[in-house]
Design an enzyme around this catalytic site. Sequence first.
Site, PDB file in Angstrom:
ATOM      1  N   ASP A   1     -38.045  24.438 -19.490  1.00 14.51           N
ATOM      2  CA  ASP A   1     -37.468  24.153 -18.179  1.00 14.51           C
ATOM      3  C   ASP A   1     -36.422  23.046 -18.281  1.00 14.51           C
ATOM      4  O   ASP A   1     -36.500  22.170 -19.158  1.00 14.51           O
ATOM      5  CB  ASP A   1     -38.557  23.688 -17.200  1.00 14.51           C
ATOM      6  CG  ASP A   1     -39.501  24.800 -16.784  1.00 14.51           C
ATOM      7  OD1 ASP A   1     -39.187  25.979 -17.048  1.00 14.51           O
ATOM      8  OD2 ASP A   1     -40.547  24.475 -16.186  1.00 14.51           O
ATOM      9  N   TYR A   2     -35.498  23.057 -17.361  1.00 17.00           N
ATOM     10  CA  TYR A   2     -34.445  22.042 -17.261  1.00 17.00           C
ATOM     11  C   TYR A   2     -35.024  20.623 -17.311  1.00 17.00           C
ATOM     12  O   TYR A   2     -34.496  19.749 -18.003  1.00 17.00           O
ATOM     13  CB  TYR A   2     -33.687  22.261 -15.942  1.00 17.00           C
ATOM     14  CG  TYR A   2     -32.694  21.188 -15.561  1.00 17.00           C
ATOM     15  CD1 TYR A   2     -31.402  21.185 -16.086  1.00 17.00           C
ATOM     16  CD2 TYR A   2     -33.038  20.198 -14.641  1.00 17.00           C
ATOM     17  CE1 TYR A   2     -30.484  20.208 -15.723  1.00 17.00           C
ATOM     18  CE2 TYR A   2     -32.129  19.225 -14.274  1.00 17.00           C
ATOM     19  CZ  TYR A   2     -30.849  19.230 -14.816  1.00 17.00           C
ATOM     20  OH  TYR A   2     -29.949  18.258 -14.448  1.00 17.00           O
TER      21      TYR A   2
END
Length: 222
Positions: A61-62
Amino acid sequence: MKKEKIQIVYEDKDLIIVNKKAGLLTVSTDKEKEKTLFHELLTFQKQKNKNNKIFIVHRLDYDTSGLVVFAKNEKVKKIMQDSWDSVKREYVALVSGYVKPEKGIITSYLMETSTFLVYSTQNKHQGKFAQTNYEVISQNRQYSLLNIDIKTGRKNQIRVHLNDINHPIIGDKKYGNYQKNPCGRLCLHAYKLTFNHPMSNKLITIEIDIPREFINLSQKSI
């Protein structure tokens, strides 16, 4: 591109493993093409040799930091992806509250809304099965630092499962944590990978440091 922007922690003729910082996309989206780990690493590799190529094996994830695996050719990429469920993937998560029991297994079936919010159901006909194992490393009344071993790699799995047991990850407003965040980031870090090398079959273990602020907050007396 400056070399220090990319922290390569392992490299051989088949693989590159990088420590991704929090707040960076792994691969491009419709809105962002260049500010990604993939683009940064590819640019760096082509500076060394214009014929170099890289292929993404998986993504984080970012907001999550830690280990991301890239292959140097499509054969290695396919072998790694086909055997990905056998890769032992360990994370640390700093969560709200004092977690009891100190060791457990969280299972559910995960679904996603039209607004990209993932949630748990116990209906196996609706969602994808997900299993998250956790164990407390250190804790106090306000924070617990958990070692996380995921048996499946579903989108937002760890974040959803920890919220399901009422111990959401610090910094994760998307999944239930609205308390003060002293770290200024999502407190989830992929710190260890153990797998058989796709070509030599040799057992490989790659481990990086746990963020110091995670440890300090879970150990201090509150």
